[in-house]
Design a protein around this motif. Structure first.
Motif, PDB file in Angstrom:
ATOM      1  N   ASP A 218       0.835  -1.411  -0.090  1.00 46.86           N
ATOM      2  CA  ASP A 218       0.025  -0.030   0.082  1.00 46.86           C
ATOM      3  C   ASP A 218       0.768   1.417   0.087  1.00 46.86           C
ATOM      4  O   ASP A 218       1.940   1.149   0.366  1.00 46.86           O
ATOM      5  CB  ASP A 218      -0.835   0.093   1.177  1.00 46.86           C
ATOM      6  CG  ASP A 218      -2.111  -0.746   1.291  1.00 46.86           C
ATOM      7  OD1 ASP A 218      -2.044  -1.679   0.014  1.00 46.86           O
ATOM      8  OD2 ASP A 218      -2.864  -1.137   2.203  1.00 46.86           O
ATOM      9  N   LYS A 219       0.291   2.401  -0.527  1.00 46.35           N
ATOM     10  CA  LYS A 219       0.821   3.784  -0.404  1.00 46.35           C
ATOM     11  C   LYS A 219       0.130   4.441   0.848  1.00 46.35           C
ATOM     12  O   LYS A 219      -1.048   4.550   0.811  1.00 46.35           O
ATOM     13  CB  LYS A 219       0.788   4.576  -1.705  1.00 46.35           C
ATOM     14  CG  LYS A 219       1.636   4.105  -2.801  1.00 46.35           C
ATOM     15  CD  LYS A 219       1.777   4.888  -3.960  1.00 46.35           C
ATOM     16  CE  LYS A 219       3.038   4.524  -4.943  1.00 46.35           C
ATOM     17  NZ  LYS A 219       2.823   3.175  -5.411  1.00 46.35           N
ATOM     18  N   LEU A 220       0.752   5.147   1.488  1.00 41.37           N
ATOM     19  CA  LEU A 220       0.315   5.897   2.517  1.00 41.37           C
ATOM     20  C   LEU A 220      -0.557   7.128   2.068  1.00 41.37           C
ATOM     21  O   LEU A 220       0.134   7.582   0.874  1.00 41.37           O
ATOM     22  CB  LEU A 220       1.034   6.224   3.627  1.00 41.37           C
ATOM     23  CG  LEU A 220       1.950   5.240   4.232  1.00 41.37           C
ATOM     24  CD1 LEU A 220       2.925   5.964   5.314  1.00 41.37           C
ATOM     25  CD2 LEU A 220       0.677   4.651   5.395  1.00 41.37           C
ATOM     26  N   SER A 225      -2.018  10.847   7.527  1.00 41.42           N
ATOM     27  CA  SER A 225      -2.560  10.966   8.787  1.00 41.42           C
ATOM     28  C   SER A 225      -3.463   9.732   9.115  1.00 41.42           C
ATOM     29  O   SER A 225      -3.944   9.618  10.146  1.00 41.42           O
ATOM     30  CB  SER A 225      -3.589  12.198   8.660  1.00 41.42           C
ATOM     31  OG  SER A 225      -4.724  12.215   7.656  1.00 41.42           O
ATOM     32  N   ASP A 226      -3.557   8.960   7.974  1.00 37.98           N
ATOM     33  CA  ASP A 226      -4.468   7.792   8.528  1.00 37.98           C
ATOM     34  C   ASP A 226      -3.850   6.484   7.579  1.00 37.98           C
ATOM     35  O   ASP A 226      -3.732   6.416   6.396  1.00 37.98           O
ATOM     36  CB  ASP A 226      -5.755   7.992   7.924  1.00 37.98           C
ATOM     37  CG  ASP A 226      -6.859   6.983   8.235  1.00 37.98           C
ATOM     38  OD1 ASP A 226      -6.544   6.191   9.346  1.00 37.98           O
ATOM     39  OD2 ASP A 226      -7.747   6.912   7.208  1.00 37.98           O
ATOM     40  N   MET A 227      -3.884   5.288   8.232  1.00 41.24           N
ATOM     41  CA  MET A 227      -3.246   4.138   7.827  1.00 41.24           C
ATOM     42  C   MET A 227      -4.400   2.951   8.222  1.00 41.24           C
ATOM     43  O   MET A 227      -3.658   1.843   8.215  1.00 41.24           O
ATOM     44  CB  MET A 227      -1.885   3.855   7.713  1.00 41.24           C
ATOM     45  CG  MET A 227      -1.363   3.575   9.168  1.00 41.24           C
ATOM     46  SD  MET A 227       0.226   3.326   9.303  1.00 41.24           S
ATOM     47  CE  MET A 227       0.200   1.644   8.366  1.00 41.24           C
ATOM     48  N   THR A 228      -5.352   3.172   8.451  1.00 42.24           N
ATOM     49  CA  THR A 228      -6.419   2.130   9.050  1.00 42.24           C
ATOM     50  C   THR A 228      -6.729   1.309   7.934  1.00 42.24           C
ATOM     51  O   THR A 228      -6.987   0.038   8.234  1.00 42.24           O
ATOM     52  CB  THR A 228      -7.604   2.687   9.416  1.00 42.24           C
ATOM     53  OG1 THR A 228      -8.448   3.696   8.534  1.00 42.24           O
ATOM     54  CG2 THR A 228      -7.137   3.571  10.641  1.00 42.24           C
ATOM     55  N   SER A 229      -6.964   1.701   6.597  1.00 40.11           N
ATOM     56  CA  SER A 229      -7.116   0.619   5.324  1.00 40.11           C
ATOM     57  C   SER A 229      -6.056  -0.459   5.513  1.00 40.11           C
ATOM     58  O   SER A 229      -6.310  -1.459   5.288  1.00 40.11           O
ATOM     59  CB  SER A 229      -7.132   1.365   4.178  1.00 40.11           C
ATOM     60  OG  SER A 229      -7.282   0.602   3.135  1.00 40.11           O
ATOM     61  N   GLY A 246       7.224   6.468   6.626  1.00 42.75           N
ATOM     62  CA  GLY A 246       6.695   7.712   5.775  1.00 42.75           C
ATOM     63  C   GLY A 246       7.063   8.695   6.758  1.00 42.75           C
ATOM     64  O   GLY A 246       6.260   9.703   7.209  1.00 42.75           O
ATOM     65  N   HIS A 247       8.299   8.958   6.792  1.00 34.76           N
ATOM     66  CA  HIS A 247       9.071   9.824   7.867  1.00 34.76           C
ATOM     67  C   HIS A 247       8.542   9.946   9.129  1.00 34.76           C
ATOM     68  O   HIS A 247       7.613   9.291   9.370  1.00 34.76           O
ATOM     69  CB  HIS A 247       9.001  11.325   6.847  1.00 34.76           C
ATOM     70  CG  HIS A 247       9.837  11.441   5.678  1.00 34.76           C
ATOM     71  ND1 HIS A 247      11.106  11.612   5.669  1.00 34.76           N
ATOM     72  CD2 HIS A 247       9.367  11.026   4.287  1.00 34.76           C
ATOM     73  CE1 HIS A 247      11.605  11.581   4.387  1.00 34.76           C
ATOM     74  NE2 HIS A 247      10.460  11.272   3.604  1.00 34.76           N
ATOM     75  N   SER A 248       8.668  11.136   9.851  1.00 33.21           N
ATOM     76  CA  SER A 248       8.065  11.244  11.139  1.00 33.21           C
ATOM     77  C   SER A 248       6.760  11.491  11.375  1.00 33.21           C
ATOM     78  O   SER A 248       6.153  10.544  12.165  1.00 33.21           O
ATOM     79  CB  SER A 248       8.739  12.507  11.874  1.00 33.21           C
ATOM     80  OG  SER A 248      10.052  12.327  12.104  1.00 33.21           O
ATOM     81  N   LYS A 249       6.175  11.980  10.569  1.00 31.67           N
ATOM     82  CA  LYS A 249       4.548  12.043  10.572  1.00 31.67           C
ATOM     83  C   LYS A 249       3.875  10.643  10.308  1.00 31.67           C
ATOM     84  O   LYS A 249       3.052  10.161  11.070  1.00 31.67           O
ATOM     85  CB  LYS A 249       4.074  12.852   9.492  1.00 31.67           C
ATOM     86  CG  LYS A 249       2.638  13.311   9.864  1.00 31.67           C
ATOM     87  CD  LYS A 249       1.833  14.311   9.015  1.00 31.67           C
ATOM     88  CE  LYS A 249       0.211  14.586   9.316  1.00 31.67           C
ATOM     89  NZ  LYS A 249      -0.205  15.422   8.355  1.00 31.67           N
ATOM     90  N   GLY A 250       4.516   9.883   9.287  1.00 42.04           N
ATOM     91  CA  GLY A 250       4.243   8.483   9.121  1.00 42.04           C
ATOM     92  C   GLY A 250       4.309   7.701  10.130  1.00 42.04           C
ATOM     93  O   GLY A 250       3.506   6.788  10.626  1.00 42.04           O
ATOM     94  N   ALA A 251       5.418   7.854  10.772  1.00 41.05           N
ATOM     95  CA  ALA A 251       5.727   6.663  11.804  1.00 41.05           C
ATOM     96  C   ALA A 251       4.798   7.071  13.080  1.00 41.05           C
ATOM     97  O   ALA A 251       4.392   6.443  13.781  1.00 41.05           O
ATOM     98  CB  ALA A 251       7.295   7.164  12.353  1.00 41.05           C
ATOM     99  N   ALA A 252       4.429   8.553  13.394  1.00 42.36           N
ATOM    100  CA  ALA A 252       3.547   8.700  14.502  1.00 42.36           C
ATOM    101  C   ALA A 252       2.193   8.286  14.183  1.00 42.36           C
ATOM    102  O   ALA A 252       1.649   7.823  15.036  1.00 42.36           O
ATOM    103  CB  ALA A 252       3.602  10.422  14.566  1.00 42.36           C
ATOM    104  N   THR A 253       1.668   8.307  13.058  1.00 35.25           N
ATOM    105  CA  THR A 253       0.427   7.907  12.753  1.00 35.25           C
ATOM    106  C   THR A 253       0.258   6.249  12.975  1.00 35.25           C
ATOM    107  O   THR A 253      -0.553   5.599  13.583  1.00 35.25           O
ATOM    108  CB  THR A 253       0.323   8.122  11.114  1.00 35.25           C
ATOM    109  OG1 THR A 253      -0.024   9.496  11.044  1.00 35.25           O
ATOM    110  CG2 THR A 253      -1.239   7.333  10.696  1.00 35.25           C
ATOM    111  N   ALA A 254       1.555   5.560  12.279  1.00 35.31           N
ATOM    112  CA  ALA A 254       1.616   4.114  12.418  1.00 35.31           C
ATOM    113  C   ALA A 254       1.576   3.781  13.926  1.00 35.31           C
ATOM    114  O   ALA A 254       0.836   2.956  14.325  1.00 35.31           O
ATOM    115  CB  ALA A 254       3.011   3.452  11.685  1.00 35.31           C
ATOM    116  N   GLY A 255       2.379   4.416  14.824  1.00 33.18           N
ATOM    117  CA  GLY A 255       2.445   4.153  16.318  1.00 33.18           C
ATOM    118  C   GLY A 255       1.159   4.282  16.780  1.00 33.18           C
ATOM    119  O   GLY A 255       0.646   3.363  17.621  1.00 33.18           O
TER     120      GLY A 255
END
Length: 416
Positions: A218-220, A225-229, A246-255
């Motif tokens: 998948d692509k973020l 801001s959302d990876m629920t899919s 996904g850089h810092s924002k992607g890591a925060a969203t994932a976490g």
């Protein structure tokens, strides 16, 4: 008006003199008195601001350490360093515009890089056009080093190496359990940017080597801001390994969403854990067992006369910036980039940009951040990536085994 050949020679000579004066003015602009000015367009706002600020802090820490130690000696005279910044707003077009401004309006002849591969890709053609050397610390995309650039030098390892080590680790775990690595199922989620797509390419190449199955690719979303899919698919398909970049924002969203959805995947590896401060944001329990690739770690046996060991750098930086519980590698490599410039100034013994370009190309340093030696393409070929795992809230190197300070905890056992 008619000009004789003699008049033309006189006019040409006069214009050459004016041009020389203009060049002299430009030369003065890059060194103000006893201060060498480095230029940087950096992300202080926008989606890359977290890491942009980490990089700026790394630059500033190096500048202070170098200046406090007596500065840089060029041609028998001591100079201090200073960085002139502009906020590129995390936008490539703005970054390129600001690079032009630094070079053409501000007279900066010595550049530090921006944050991210995308911004570096936008700025590199500008510095190349004007033959201005740039030492960059935050653009890891391997495609940066296939363009034939002669003025771009990167202290960090290239992006395809970031999560490849997690594939090697998954293969080792499978073999240790008596399974074939080809049985390993992988789920992937990547930002659609040059860095993350290069990271993905490294993962895909290594997965193919072992015959592993990619069950989610998948692509973020653009705003990260959302990876629920993706995570819904992960819960349904139960892969052995989830990789995210996904850089810092992607890591925060994932976490955040891995915790919210209570994802139980036994091995999860993602970039930018430290920079996103996932432990601080989501707690040691929820982040237990996450694997985080890093360019640098304070436990590694690197050292240099200015910064001391990697561990000593870690302590000194935290003292200077007490808001940090963990020093992100983005900060350490930014510091290393300034050190490379200082070393090049001293070896070149002058401020001529061509002489400095040649000095940079000949760099061969041992630093607290690791070895720094540039290939002809400009990437650092003297330093490996390592993989850290969050264990009881601490980042501990678990791979490669040569650099490991702790054993891998598998499967991960988060406490949601």
């Amino acid at each position: 008006m008619f000009f004789s050949r003699r008049d033309t020679r006189v006019l040409t000579s006069a214009l050459a003199g004016l041009a020389a004066l203009g060049l002299a003015a430009t030369a003065e602009a890059k060194v103000e008195g006893d201060t060498i000015i480095l230029g940087a367009a950096i992300s202080l706002t926008g989606k890359y601001a977290t890491n942009g600020i980490h990089a700026q802090n790394g630059y500033e820490f190096a500048v202070k350490k170098i200046n406090d130690a007596g500065g840089v000696k060029v041609g028998g005279k001591s100079y201090k360093l200073k960085v002139q910044y502009y906020d590129d707003e995390s936008t490539p077009a703005r970054g390129a515009q600001l690079a032009e401004r630094l070079i053409n309006q501000d007279g900066v002849k010595f550049m530090l890089g921006p944050y991210s591969s995308g911004l570096t890709k936008a700025i590199a053609p500008v510095t190349e056009k004007y033959k201005i050397p740039m030492v960059e610390a935050e653009g890891a995309s391997r495609s940066l080093f296939t363009q034939g650039y002669k003025y771009l030098f990167a202290v960090l390892s290239t992006s395809e190496q970031y999560l490849a080590s997690s594939i090697e680790l998954a293969a080792e775990v499978a073999k240790g359990q008596g399974k074939d690595p080809s049985d390993v199922k992988i789920a992937m989620a990547f930002e659609n940017d040059p860095f993350s797509l290069d990271v993905r390419a490294g993962v895909v190449d290594d997965a193919k080597k072992y015959g592993m199955q990619i069950v989610v690719d998948d692509k973020l979303p653009r705003d990260l801001s959302d990876m629920t899919s993706t995570l819904t698919k992960v819960k349904a398909l139960n892969p052995d390994l989830l990789v995210v970049s996904g850089h810092s924002k992607g890591a925060a969203t994932a976490g955040r969403q891995i915790q919210e959805l209570q994802i139980q995947t036994p091995m999860i590896a993602m970039t930018h854990c430290e920079a996103a401060d996932v432990v601080g944001k989501f707690g040691a329990g929820a982040t237990e067992g996450l694997l985080c690739p890093t360019q640098w770690a304070e436990t590694l046996s690197y050292s240099d006369p200015l910064m001391g060991t990697a561990a000593e750098y870690d302590v000194a930086f935290k003292k200077a910036y007490p808001e940090y519980q963990t020093v992100p590698y983005q900060t350490a490599q930014a510091t290393a980039a300034v050190m490379v410039w200082a070393d090049a100034f001293e070896r070149a013994g002058q401020f001529d940009t061509e002489a400095l370009r040649d000095a940079l190309a000949a760099t061969d340093m041992k630093t607290f951040y690791g070895g720094i030696k540039f290939s002809e393409a400009g990437n650092n070929v003297a330093k490996p990536m390592v993989l850290r795992q969050i264990q009881d809230g601490e980042y501990r190197v678990v791979a490669p085994s040569k650099w490991a300070s702790s054993e891998l905890r598998y499967p991960r056992k988060p406490k949601y």
